[in-house]
Scaffold this motif. Structure first.
Motif, PDB file in Angstrom:
ATOM      1  N   UNK A  22       0.841  -1.195   0.000  1.00  0.00           N
ATOM      2  CA  UNK A  22       0.000   0.000   0.000  1.00  0.00           C
ATOM      3  C   UNK A  22       0.877   1.246   0.000  1.00  0.00           C
ATOM      4  N   UNK A  23       0.267   2.387  -0.288  1.00  0.00           N
ATOM      5  CA  UNK A  23       0.989   3.656  -0.271  1.00  0.00           C
ATOM      6  C   UNK A  23       0.651   4.389   1.017  1.00  0.00           C
ATOM      7  N   UNK A  24       1.639   4.707   1.834  1.00  0.00           N
ATOM      8  CA  UNK A  24       1.297   5.321   3.129  1.00  0.00           C
ATOM      9  C   UNK A  24       1.680   6.781   3.258  1.00  0.00           C
ATOM     10  N   UNK A  25       2.384   7.337   2.305  1.00  0.00           N
ATOM     11  CA  UNK A  25       2.732   8.741   2.458  1.00  0.00           C
ATOM     12  C   UNK A  25       2.718   9.406   1.089  1.00  0.00           C
ATOM     13  N   UNK A  26       2.785  10.725   1.093  1.00  0.00           N
ATOM     14  CA  UNK A  26       2.800  11.433  -0.181  1.00  0.00           C
ATOM     15  C   UNK A  26       4.162  11.237  -0.831  1.00  0.00           C
ATOM     16  N   UNK A  27       4.158  10.801  -2.082  1.00  0.00           N
ATOM     17  CA  UNK A  27       5.421  10.709  -2.817  1.00  0.00           C
ATOM     18  C   UNK A  27       5.358  11.693  -3.975  1.00  0.00           C
ATOM     19  N   UNK A  28       6.453  12.392  -4.206  1.00  0.00           N
ATOM     20  CA  UNK A  28       6.480  13.355  -5.304  1.00  0.00           C
ATOM     21  C   UNK A  28       7.274  12.773  -6.455  1.00  0.00           C
ATOM     22  N   UNK A  29       6.711  12.867  -7.659  1.00  0.00           N
ATOM     23  CA  UNK A  29       7.326  12.317  -8.864  1.00  0.00           C
ATOM     24  C   UNK A  29       7.413  13.384  -9.929  1.00  0.00           C
ATOM     25  N   UNK A  30       8.328  13.193 -10.853  1.00  0.00           N
ATOM     26  CA  UNK A  30       8.592  14.207 -11.864  1.00  0.00           C
ATOM     27  C   UNK A  30       8.623  13.588 -13.242  1.00  0.00           C
ATOM     28  N   UNK A  31       7.998  14.239 -14.191  1.00  0.00           N
ATOM     29  CA  UNK A  31       8.215  13.858 -15.583  1.00  0.00           C
ATOM     30  C   UNK A  31       7.967  15.074 -16.452  1.00  0.00           C
ATOM     31  N   UNK A  32       8.393  14.947 -17.687  1.00  0.00           N
ATOM     32  CA  UNK A  32       8.262  16.099 -18.555  1.00  0.00           C
ATOM     33  C   UNK A  32       7.823  15.652 -19.945  1.00  0.00           C
ATOM     34  N   UNK A  33       7.059  16.505 -20.599  1.00  0.00           N
ATOM     35  CA  UNK A  33       6.666  16.243 -21.978  1.00  0.00           C
ATOM     36  C   UNK A  33       7.216  17.397 -22.807  1.00  0.00           C
ATOM     37  N   UNK A  34       6.863  17.426 -24.068  1.00  0.00           N
ATOM     38  CA  UNK A  34       7.396  18.512 -24.894  1.00  0.00           C
ATOM     39  C   UNK A  34       6.874  19.864 -24.457  1.00  0.00           C
ATOM     40  N   UNK A  35       5.712  19.904 -23.843  1.00  0.00           N
ATOM     41  CA  UNK A  35       5.120  21.195 -23.499  1.00  0.00           C
ATOM     42  C   UNK A  35       5.305  21.594 -22.048  1.00  0.00           C
ATOM     43  N   UNK A  36       5.303  20.624 -21.169  1.00  0.00           N
ATOM     44  CA  UNK A  36       5.278  20.964 -19.752  1.00  0.00           C
ATOM     45  C   UNK A  36       6.138  20.048 -18.926  1.00  0.00           C
ATOM     46  N   UNK A  37       6.500  20.588 -17.757  1.00  0.00           N
ATOM     47  CA  UNK A  37       7.128  19.754 -16.746  1.00  0.00           C
ATOM     48  C   UNK A  37       6.056  19.491 -15.686  1.00  0.00           C
ATOM     49  N   UNK A  38       6.069  18.284 -15.136  1.00  0.00           N
ATOM     50  CA  UNK A  38       5.021  17.918 -14.175  1.00  0.00           C
ATOM     51  C   UNK A  38       5.604  17.451 -12.846  1.00  0.00           C
ATOM     52  N   UNK A  39       4.948  17.859 -11.760  1.00  0.00           N
ATOM     53  CA  UNK A  39       5.260  17.295 -10.448  1.00  0.00           C
ATOM     54  C   UNK A  39       3.979  16.614  -9.967  1.00  0.00           C
ATOM     55  N   UNK A  40       4.094  15.343  -9.674  1.00  0.00           N
ATOM     56  CA  UNK A  40       2.930  14.573  -9.259  1.00  0.00           C
ATOM     57  C   UNK A  40       3.045  14.251  -7.782  1.00  0.00           C
ATOM     58  N   UNK A  41       1.975  14.504  -7.038  1.00  0.00           N
ATOM     59  CA  UNK A  41       1.928  14.030  -5.659  1.00  0.00           C
ATOM     60  C   UNK A  41       1.058  12.784  -5.644  1.00  0.00           C
ATOM     61  N   UNK A  42       1.670  11.668  -5.301  1.00  0.00           N
ATOM     62  CA  UNK A  42       0.926  10.417  -5.210  1.00  0.00           C
ATOM     63  C   UNK A  42       0.396  10.333  -3.793  1.00  0.00           C
ATOM     64  N   UNK A  43      -0.936  10.424  -3.646  1.00  0.00           N
ATOM     65  CA  UNK A  43      -1.492  10.488  -2.297  1.00  0.00           C
ATOM     66  C   UNK A  43      -2.305   9.242  -1.996  1.00  0.00           C
ATOM     67  N   UNK A  44      -2.253   8.817  -0.766  1.00  0.00           N
ATOM     68  CA  UNK A  44      -2.825   7.531  -0.382  1.00  0.00           C
ATOM     69  C   UNK A  44      -4.336   7.533  -0.300  1.00  0.00           C
ATOM     70  N   UNK A  45      -4.915   6.359  -0.477  1.00  0.00           N
ATOM     71  CA  UNK A  45      -6.359   6.237  -0.489  1.00  0.00           C
ATOM     72  C   UNK A  45      -6.987   5.892   0.838  1.00  0.00           C
ATOM     73  N   UNK A  46      -6.179   5.457   1.794  1.00  0.00           N
ATOM     74  CA  UNK A  46      -6.761   5.031   3.057  1.00  0.00           C
ATOM     75  C   UNK A  46      -7.309   6.202   3.847  1.00  0.00           C
TER      76      UNK A  46
END
Lengths: 637, 304
Positions: free
Chosen positions: A92-116
């Motif tokens: 399971x996911x228990x904490x916020x994880x931050x992830x990064x990716x980029x496309x030709x137009x934008x850079x993205x920061x994703x916060x993966x947040x838990x469902x519990x």
């Protein structure tokens, strides 16, 4: 495998690629949904498709997928993002994880947040910095309680862009009816909680449908792919620029006597050299003389930038102040209605003082019992005495001094705050101010030309507050009366506030419960303070049984002006005298909450003057007090 | 006239905001400085945050005595250029016992870096330490807060982190407790490189390819930065081959794997980085000893 990056451009024209990359904007988003809706898998897929996964990581991923994965022999993308050992063990996911990716137009920061449910606080944390929320729904399960909770939280935090990603479409054979049914279900719920608009996309994070390219499996879907949508949605930071200029001062930069700059991050608006500004809460005005950076001075700066600003005038301005557009400043207040998300194991304690941090201001704040708690599953308002971990409610908050603010809906950075436990230093709550209650913003301190010093000087005396405390019947009023007569004879200007008399007028609405006793003393303290401002020697004769309230009045007064006089008469003696017959009534039960009988009296620990009435007549006591008080006043006698 | 802020401008503003919060709320902050590219960016951001004042805290290098010589050279210059005090700490016990990466394996990192850092923070009484860790580097870093609270024993409790909302950081702590602050948490490796390029930040030349003396050791390619010392510790003279190499990260020279490369300019380096198929920390031996959760474990114990 699809890819967002143009490998050809990188290898053939790195300059052009970097030029393109340099001008990309930044979108921050969160993914949320219920357990097993496939959040981690979706993020893993986004990273995988954007080539943010390297060969060594991929090799590890393939090995892990076989060992602990939940997808058989296929790659388990979730393993990429479930970073903590505890999570990998429990799947399971228990904490916020931050992830990064980029496309030709934008850079993205994703916060993966838990469902519990127990990790609501982490979702709120992830949402607080997000421009957009992806709400994941398992196409097999439809709209669940947790879908509703997360949507409500995202909306509460003020996220305007909501994407409804109906996931695992592969497991329902890409059934359009199933999809339409879920979207319609969600639309009804969304309307109820005030989400005006959202974008629905049918996807499979596991198979990759409609993530980067439109899927042949869903020919009935004609909208954008998930990535296309993320690349084109409008950013919050762009709209912040349209609002009036505000800069919360973080730090005053004083390298030498010739330079004084105010450093901070502009939270809204635009500022230019020469612009008229107002410093809040003082209200003083000035103009911007320079915008200083290491790379040279700027003519203008915009929302989002961290800058150092110099002003044309030498005016008082420090950390916590807000520099704002002079014609359109924010307001200051000390009492608010607020949304609260409680984030600590220890429940909220109404009346307890917490640190409140809003922008760069940190003040002491107390919370009233909640007006209501929100049942985040049904959106019902429930009566509540407190808020427990993960509870969301609405309550009134009072700060110990006015803070500069704006409603959260208008300006997140001047309306969002955290509460910090003073003892453990834990962050216990997040709050969003709705509006100020007292019209404090319209009640400014009026500058008065005749100061309290002038008043006192005219009377040829130093103001004092002689606070008589003791049991009912101890002799407070008798002795205070004698003291005032003696002062009068000495040509002093004084006034005696007597407990019984005040309760006939100013405080006739108050009874004798603990709360009313506290309010009684607070009012008397405020009145006495006004009288000392007028230069008077004020005498008060109140039982004032609680140490905390006597100390509260002491704290209101300038140092040395408050003299606590303990009229010390033992209970038996006071009860024997029983001048007003009150003890008899109290003993018979006809009088409730009587101090000394069924309500406590907390004797002063270190009174300025201690009068033992079993050894001293009232006349002698008064003489002693006047002598001591006059002694203290000796400089102007 | 006013363009929309680019992602790099937003990241820069965020990092500066974080640094100013620390200076406003900490009693005695320090910036950990490892002389690598991330440290170079951190130092530049600090100069921007407090200009025209010099950054109001010292730099601290927790030294292992096994860094590349080029790193020691740039270290002094960078501190001088920024007008900052440079503190260097070498764990006296590790120094006395002659701890080295060949004979002592994981103990080398533990004693020089983990213990050394704790000693230095306690010795000087620093309550907040800036670090250059990024969330894109490693899985457990991805879950760490910007303000990462440490107990009086320097331990990190990943399950009990303070919620971190908006840009409001809680810097309150009891006496003896400390906070590690990571202002470039949200930067990626590409952001770092591009920022170095746009701001013309000086970095250690080892990031660029050049012919250098190399030897192979346990399947990796390493640079013989200090031959005499290598020979003494390895007990033999490794076979040296001159190769055109560079480094993607810099640590202790016997622990930092080189890559064969022809990238001699920043653009070359960035191109290589974008087209590469292995992750940045791959050349680092340290992440893998102790198994899968190795970094998380080290961090709990107080490793930076």
């Amino acid at each position: 495998m699809s890819s967002y990056q143009t490998d050809a451009l990188i290898s053939e024209d790195i300059d052009a690629y970097l030029e393109q990359h340099q001008h990309k904007s930044l979108l921050r988003f969160i993914t949320c949904g219920s357990v097993d809706d496939g959040k981690s898998t979706l993020i893993g897929r986004l990273l995988y498709d954007s080539k943010m996964i390297f060969e060594d990581q991929l090799a590890a991923l393939e090995a892990d997928s076989k060992r602990v994965g939940t997808q058989g022999q296929d790659i388990d993308f979730a393993l990429l993002v479930d970073g903590l050992a505890a999570e990998r063990e429990q799947g399971i996911t228990i904490d916020v994880a931050y992830r990064f990716f980029t496309t030709e137009k934008r850079k993205f920061i994703v916060a993966d947040t838990p469902g519990h449910e127990q990790y609501t606080r982490n979702m709120v944390t992830g949402a607080s910095t997000a421009d957009l929320a992806i709400i994941l729904i398992d196409a097999r399960k439809g709209v669940l309680t947790q879908t509703k909770r997360h949507s409500y939280l995202a909306h509460l935090i003020g996220i305007r862009n909501i994407v409804l990603a109906v996931n695992k479409m592969d497991l329902v054979d890409y059934d359009v009816l199933r999809y339409d049914h879920i979207v319609e279900d969600y639309r009804c719920f969304a309307r109820d909680i005030g989400i005006a608009d959202f974008t629905a996309i049918p996807i499979s994070g596991f198979k990759g449908d409609n993530i980067t390219t439109l899927s042949p499996n869903t020919p009935w879907y004609t909208g954008k792919t998930l990535i296309e949508h993320l690349e084109n949605v409008q950013l919050d930071v762009t709209s912040d620029r349209q609002k009036p200029f505000r800069l919360p001062v973080q730090w005053v930069n004083r390298p030498n006597l010739d330079f004084r700059g105010f450093a901070g991050q502009i939270i809204s608006g635009v500022v230019g050299v020469g612009d008229a500004v107002r410093i809040l809460p003082s209200g003083k005005t000035s103009a911007v003389s320079r915008i200083v950076t290491l790379d040279g001075d700027l003519d203008m700066a915009v929302a989002g930038q961290s800058v150092t600003i110099c002003l044309t005038d030498e005016i008082d301005c420090s950390r916590g102040d807000v520099i704002a557009a002079s014609e359109n400043p924010p307001q200051a207040a000390d009492q608010f209605e607020s949304n609260l998300v409680w984030m600590a194991e220890d429940a909220m304690i109404p009346g307890r003082a917490y640190w409140l941090k809003l922008a760069t201001q940190t003040v002491s704040a107390t919370i009233q019992p909640p007006k209501y708690q929100v049942n985040v599953n049904t959106m019902e308002h429930l009566a509540a005495k407190t808020l427990d971990l993960n509870a969301i409610g609405v309550a009134e908050i009072t700060t110990d001094r006015a803070i500069v603010f704006e409603p959260y809906a208008d300006n997140r950075a001047l309306g969002g705050f955290i509460l910090i436990d003073k003892l453990t230093n834990a962050t216990v709550a997040a709050g969003m101010l709705n509006f100020s209650l007292r019209r404090a913003q319209n009640v400014h301190w009026q500058a008065i030309d005749i100061s309290r010093e002038a008043h006192a000087q005219q009377k040829g005396q130093s103001p004092k507050l002689l606070w008589f405390t003791g049991l009912s019947g101890s002799g407070k009023s008798t002795i205070a009366n004698l003291v005032e007569k003696k002062l009068y004879a000495l040509g002093r200007h004084s006034f005696l506030l007597d407990g019984d008399n005040v309760r006939h007028g100013l405080n006739k609405d108050l009874g004798f419960t603990d709360t009313d006793r506290i309010e009684n003393i607070r009012r008397v303290g405020e009145v006495a303070k006004l009288m000392t401002d007028a230069g008077l020697i004020v005498l008060t004769a109140f039982i004032s049984p609680f140490r905390a309230e006597r100390d509260m009045v002491r704290a209101m007064m300038p140092v040395g002006e408050f003299l606590e006089i303990f009229i010390d008469t033992p209970l038996e003696e006071a009860e024997r005298r029983d001048v007003k017959g009150l003890y008899k009534k109290a003993r018979s039960g006809a009088l409730k909450n009587f101090t000394g009988i069924d309500s406590p009296y907390e004797a002063p620990e270190m009174p300025e003057i201690h009068v033992d009435t079993t050894r001293m007549s009232p006349e002698d006591a008064a003489e002693l007090i006047v002598e001591q008080v006059v002694g203290i006043w000796s400089p102007d006698l | 006239m006013l363009h929309n802020l680019t992602h790099l401008e937003r990241l820069e503003a965020e990092s500066i905001h974080v640094m100013r919060e620390v200076v406003s709320e900490a009693d005695k902050p320090v910036m950990l400085y490892s002389v690598g590219k991330d440290s170079a960016v951190m130092l530049h951001l600090a100069r921007k945050a407090f200009y025209p004042s010099p950054p109001p805290f010292p730099l601290l290098h927790v030294d292992t005595t096994w860094k590349f010589r080029a790193m020691y050279e740039l270290r002094e210059k960078a501190a001088r250029d920024a007008g900052m005090e440079l503190l260097v700490w070498q764990n006296p016990e590790a120094l006395e016992r002659g701890i080295n990466p060949f004979d002592h394996g994981p103990l080398h990192t533990d004693m020089w870096k983990t213990e050394g850092l704790k000693q230095a923070l306690d010795h000087y009484g620093f309550d907040v330490a800036f670090g250059g860790a990024r969330r894109d580097e490693e899985k457990s870093r991805a879950k760490e807060r910007v303000f990462s609270f440490r107990s009086a024993n320097h331990r990190w409790d990943p399950k009990n982190q303070r919620p971190e909302l908006w840009n409001l950081y809680n810097a309150r702590k009891a006496k003896g407790e400390s906070i590690r602050v990571f202002p470039i948490s949200n930067w990626t490796e590409l952001d770092i490189w591009q920022y170095i390029q746009l701001n013309q930040i000086e970095i250690v030349p080892l990031y660029f390819s050049a012919p250098r003396p190399t030897f192979e050791y346990q399947g990796g390619l390493f640079m013989a930065d200090d031959m005499e010392r290598l020979e003494r510790v390895m007990g033999r003279r490794p076979e040296i081959v001159e190769r055109s190499i560079r480094f993607r990260t810099l640590g202790c020279f016997p622990l930092t794997g080189a890559v064969e490369s022809e990238a001699t300019t920043l653009n070359d380096v960035i191109r290589e980085m974008l087209l590469t198929t292995s992750s940045e920390r791959q050349g680092r031996v340290i992440d893998k000893d102790g198994g899968d959760a190795s970094m998380e474990k080290k961090k709990q114990e107080g490793y930076f």
